[in-house]
Motif scaffolding. Structure first.
Motif, PDB file in Angstrom:
ATOM      1  N   ARG A   1       0.821  -1.214   0.000  1.00  0.00           N
ATOM      2  CA  ARG A   1       0.000   0.000   0.000  1.00  0.00           C
ATOM      3  C   ARG A   1       0.853   1.262   0.000  1.00  0.00           C
ATOM      4  O   ARG A   1       0.490   2.262  -0.626  1.00  0.00           O
ATOM      5  CB  ARG A   1      -0.930  -0.012   1.215  1.00  0.00           C
ATOM      6  CG  ARG A   1      -2.042  -1.045   1.130  1.00  0.00           C
ATOM      7  CD  ARG A   1      -2.916  -1.019   2.350  1.00  0.00           C
ATOM      8  NE  ARG A   1      -3.589   0.268   2.512  1.00  0.00           N
ATOM      9  CZ  ARG A   1      -4.299   0.603   3.583  1.00  0.00           C
ATOM     10  NH1 ARG A   1      -4.408  -0.252   4.593  1.00  0.00           N
ATOM     11  NH2 ARG A   1      -4.899   1.763   3.640  1.00  0.00           N
ATOM     12  N   ALA A   2       1.992   1.235   0.698  1.00  0.00           N
ATOM     13  CA  ALA A   2       2.867   2.407   0.703  1.00  0.00           C
ATOM     14  C   ALA A   2       3.344   2.734  -0.707  1.00  0.00           C
ATOM     15  O   ALA A   2       3.359   3.896  -1.131  1.00  0.00           O
ATOM     16  CB  ALA A   2       4.068   2.165   1.622  1.00  0.00           C
ATOM     17  N   ASP A   3       3.728   1.699  -1.458  1.00  0.00           N
ATOM     18  CA  ASP A   3       4.188   1.906  -2.831  1.00  0.00           C
ATOM     19  C   ASP A   3       3.045   2.345  -3.732  1.00  0.00           C
ATOM     20  O   ASP A   3       3.221   3.214  -4.598  1.00  0.00           O
ATOM     21  CB  ASP A   3       4.804   0.606  -3.353  1.00  0.00           C
ATOM     22  CG  ASP A   3       5.521   0.791  -4.676  1.00  0.00           C
ATOM     23  OD1 ASP A   3       6.518   1.526  -4.710  1.00  0.00           O
ATOM     24  OD2 ASP A   3       5.076   0.208  -5.683  1.00  0.00           O
ATOM     25  N   VAL A   4       1.853   1.771  -3.541  1.00  0.00           N
ATOM     26  CA  VAL A   4       0.694   2.141  -4.353  1.00  0.00           C
ATOM     27  C   VAL A   4       0.315   3.605  -4.132  1.00  0.00           C
ATOM     28  O   VAL A   4       0.047   4.343  -5.085  1.00  0.00           O
ATOM     29  CB  VAL A   4      -0.494   1.207  -4.046  1.00  0.00           C
ATOM     30  CG1 VAL A   4      -1.777   1.746  -4.669  1.00  0.00           C
ATOM     31  CG2 VAL A   4      -0.212  -0.198  -4.546  1.00  0.00           C
ATOM     32  N   GLU A   5       0.291   4.035  -2.870  1.00  0.00           N
ATOM     33  CA  GLU A   5      -0.057   5.429  -2.557  1.00  0.00           C
ATOM     34  C   GLU A   5       0.940   6.396  -3.187  1.00  0.00           C
ATOM     35  O   GLU A   5       0.557   7.413  -3.760  1.00  0.00           O
ATOM     36  CB  GLU A   5      -0.095   5.635  -1.042  1.00  0.00           C
ATOM     37  CG  GLU A   5      -1.194   4.881  -0.314  1.00  0.00           C
ATOM     38  CD  GLU A   5      -2.564   5.503  -0.518  1.00  0.00           C
ATOM     39  OE1 GLU A   5      -2.657   6.550  -1.190  1.00  0.00           O
ATOM     40  OE2 GLU A   5      -3.546   4.930  -0.009  1.00  0.00           O
ATOM     41  N   ARG A   6       2.226   6.064  -3.098  1.00  0.00           N
ATOM     42  CA  ARG A   6       3.262   6.950  -3.652  1.00  0.00           C
ATOM     43  C   ARG A   6       3.138   7.053  -5.166  1.00  0.00           C
ATOM     44  O   ARG A   6       3.149   8.156  -5.726  1.00  0.00           O
ATOM     45  CB  ARG A   6       4.643   6.427  -3.271  1.00  0.00           C
ATOM     46  CG  ARG A   6       5.801   7.220  -3.885  1.00  0.00           C
ATOM     47  CD  ARG A   6       7.135   6.641  -3.453  1.00  0.00           C
ATOM     48  NE  ARG A   6       7.308   5.268  -3.864  1.00  0.00           N
ATOM     49  CZ  ARG A   6       7.703   4.889  -5.080  1.00  0.00           C
ATOM     50  NH1 ARG A   6       7.927   5.806  -6.014  1.00  0.00           N
ATOM     51  NH2 ARG A   6       7.860   3.617  -5.378  1.00  0.00           N
ATOM     52  N   ARG A   7       2.995   5.926  -5.833  1.00  0.00           N
ATOM     53  CA  ARG A   7       2.905   5.940  -7.294  1.00  0.00           C
ATOM     54  C   ARG A   7       1.623   6.622  -7.774  1.00  0.00           C
ATOM     55  O   ARG A   7       1.629   7.327  -8.790  1.00  0.00           O
ATOM     56  CB  ARG A   7       2.978   4.510  -7.838  1.00  0.00           C
ATOM     57  CG  ARG A   7       4.334   3.852  -7.646  1.00  0.00           C
ATOM     58  CD  ARG A   7       4.343   2.433  -8.177  1.00  0.00           C
ATOM     59  NE  ARG A   7       5.606   1.774  -7.931  1.00  0.00           N
ATOM     60  CZ  ARG A   7       6.678   1.879  -8.707  1.00  0.00           C
ATOM     61  NH1 ARG A   7       6.620   2.631  -9.804  1.00  0.00           N
ATOM     62  NH2 ARG A   7       7.796   1.256  -8.418  1.00  0.00           N
ATOM     63  N   SER A   8       0.538   6.425  -7.057  1.00  0.00           N
ATOM     64  CA  SER A   8      -0.725   7.069  -7.430  1.00  0.00           C
ATOM     65  C   SER A   8      -0.621   8.584  -7.338  1.00  0.00           C
ATOM     66  O   SER A   8      -1.097   9.311  -8.225  1.00  0.00           O
ATOM     67  CB  SER A   8      -1.848   6.555  -6.534  1.00  0.00           C
ATOM     68  OG  SER A   8      -3.061   7.221  -6.822  1.00  0.00           O
ATOM     69  N   LEU A   9       0.022   9.073  -6.278  1.00  0.00           N
ATOM     70  CA  LEU A   9       0.193  10.525  -6.130  1.00  0.00           C
ATOM     71  C   LEU A   9       1.079  11.079  -7.235  1.00  0.00           C
ATOM     72  O   LEU A   9       0.772  12.132  -7.819  1.00  0.00           O
ATOM     73  CB  LEU A   9       0.801  10.831  -4.763  1.00  0.00           C
ATOM     74  CG  LEU A   9       1.140  12.298  -4.494  1.00  0.00           C
ATOM     75  CD1 LEU A   9      -0.100  13.181  -4.587  1.00  0.00           C
ATOM     76  CD2 LEU A   9       1.804  12.451  -3.132  1.00  0.00           C
ATOM     77  N   GLU A  10       2.159  10.401  -7.544  1.00  0.00           N
ATOM     78  CA  GLU A  10       3.058  10.880  -8.595  1.00  0.00           C
ATOM     79  C   GLU A  10       2.353  10.927  -9.943  1.00  0.00           C
ATOM     80  O   GLU A  10       2.520  11.896 -10.706  1.00  0.00           O
ATOM     81  CB  GLU A  10       4.294   9.978  -8.665  1.00  0.00           C
ATOM     82  CG  GLU A  10       5.212  10.112  -7.465  1.00  0.00           C
ATOM     83  CD  GLU A  10       6.330   9.086  -7.475  1.00  0.00           C
ATOM     84  OE1 GLU A  10       6.289   8.158  -8.323  1.00  0.00           O
ATOM     85  OE2 GLU A  10       7.249   9.201  -6.637  1.00  0.00           O
ATOM     86  N   ARG A  11       1.548   9.908 -10.243  1.00  0.00           N
ATOM     87  CA  ARG A  11       0.824   9.893 -11.518  1.00  0.00           C
ATOM     88  C   ARG A  11      -0.203  11.015 -11.584  1.00  0.00           C
ATOM     89  O   ARG A  11      -0.348  11.682 -12.613  1.00  0.00           O
ATOM     90  CB  ARG A  11       0.142   8.535 -11.728  1.00  0.00           C
ATOM     91  CG  ARG A  11       1.072   7.424 -12.144  1.00  0.00           C
ATOM     92  CD  ARG A  11       0.275   6.230 -12.666  1.00  0.00           C
ATOM     93  NE  ARG A  11      -0.600   5.686 -11.646  1.00  0.00           N
ATOM     94  CZ  ARG A  11      -0.250   4.706 -10.816  1.00  0.00           C
ATOM     95  NH1 ARG A  11       0.966   4.185 -10.880  1.00  0.00           N
ATOM     96  NH2 ARG A  11      -1.116   4.249  -9.923  1.00  0.00           N
ATOM     97  N   SER A  12      -0.937  11.243 -10.507  1.00  0.00           N
ATOM     98  CA  SER A  12      -1.965  12.287 -10.516  1.00  0.00           C
ATOM     99  C   SER A  12      -1.344  13.671 -10.680  1.00  0.00           C
ATOM    100  O   SER A  12      -1.893  14.527 -11.388  1.00  0.00           O
ATOM    101  CB  SER A  12      -2.788  12.231  -9.233  1.00  0.00           C
ATOM    102  OG  SER A  12      -2.000  12.563  -8.101  1.00  0.00           O
ATOM    103  N   GLU A  13      -0.187  13.904 -10.061  1.00  0.00           N
ATOM    104  CA  GLU A  13       0.467  15.203 -10.203  1.00  0.00           C
ATOM    105  C   GLU A  13       1.012  15.403 -11.610  1.00  0.00           C
ATOM    106  O   GLU A  13       0.981  16.510 -12.147  1.00  0.00           O
ATOM    107  CB  GLU A  13       1.592  15.344  -9.173  1.00  0.00           C
ATOM    108  CG  GLU A  13       1.090  15.618  -7.773  1.00  0.00           C
ATOM    109  CD  GLU A  13       0.235  16.871  -7.702  1.00  0.00           C
ATOM    110  OE1 GLU A  13       0.781  17.977  -7.831  1.00  0.00           O
ATOM    111  OE2 GLU A  13      -0.988  16.754  -7.537  1.00  0.00           O
TER     112      GLU A  13
END
Length: 243
Positions: A6-18
């Motif tokens: 989940r930590a990796d998923v949250e980080r990658r999701s934020l980077e993609r959205s930005e």
């Protein structure tokens, strides 16, 4: 889903959205730049065209092109003066596989998820009164997440060292150091929860009296100051630079 995933998923999701958010702004800025350059070139070429063609209409065209270039330049200046980008963590995050079976996964996941939620709140109130304090909360959260990432790497190193050391006394000392780092990570995650709660309260009171909004803003400032102090204790200075 395990915390290390989940930590990796949250980080990658934020980077993609930005990245998606900034893409439209970059395209509009490129269009304004091209329009400014094209109309300026047309205005500059119009006197030569008038001389060659012996037609005064080219001067009228040149004046219109100059006006259009000015409008495009004003649009370009508006893009340059407006900073829509939110601060993002500068410290590289540990890989998902490295966090597997590590006690650092849970507080790091809390930090990454809290930052993503704060960024979503900031995007939801852009160009409205709560935007400034929520952006302040995001800046404090970024400092905390940078500190969490640094501490997570240190915890991983301690856990690896504990597995490699055979002497029980030395292993106990290493595990005690790891426990202190984990305690700091949990306190940082708690501070980020406080930032998120204060920012959510601000977003929920958009129509509140000015005094109430001012009080909430002060709460965010105090929490951010605490977050900055805590992130420095955890091993970062400035914008996420390791000490």
């Amino acid at each position: 889903m395990p915390d290390w995933i989940r930590a990796d998923v949250e980080r990658r999701s934020l980077e993609r959205s930005e990245r998606r958010f900034g893409r439209a702004t970059r395209r509009a800025r490129r269009r304004a730049t091209f329009s400014t350059q094209a109309w300026t070139a047309a205005a500059a070429a119009s006197p030569a065209a008038a001389f060659i063609d012996h037609a005064w209409g080219w001067f009228v065209f040149g004046g219109a092109a100059l006006v259009r270039a000015g409008l495009s330049y004003r649009e370009l200046r508006a893009f340059r003066d407006r900073d829509d980008a939110l601060p993002m963590p500068a410290v590289p995050a540990p890989g998902a596989v490295a966090l597997r079976r590590s006690a650092a996964a849970r507080p790091l996941r809390r930090g990454e998820a809290g930052l993503a939620a704060l960024v979503a709140l900031a995007r939801s109130v852009e160009d409205r009164p709560p935007a400034a304090p929520v952006r302040t909360a995001v800046a404090g959260a970024v400092r905390l997440v940078d500190g969490l990432r640094v501490s997570a790497g240190q915890v991983l190193a301690c856990e690896s060292a504990a597995r490699a050391v055979a002497d029980p006394v030395r292993r106990a000392n290493i595990l005690a150091t790891s426990a202190k780092l984990l305690d700091g990570m949990n306190r940082a995650a708690d501070a980020l929860d406080g930032l998120l709660a204060a920012a959510t309260e601000i977003v929920g009171t958009v129509a509140a009296p000015a005094a109430e909004l001012h009080r909430l803003t002060e709460d965010v400032e105090r929490l951010r100051a605490y977050a900055d102090g805590l992130s420095e204790l955890m091993g970062t200075t400035g914008r996420g630079r390791p000490t």
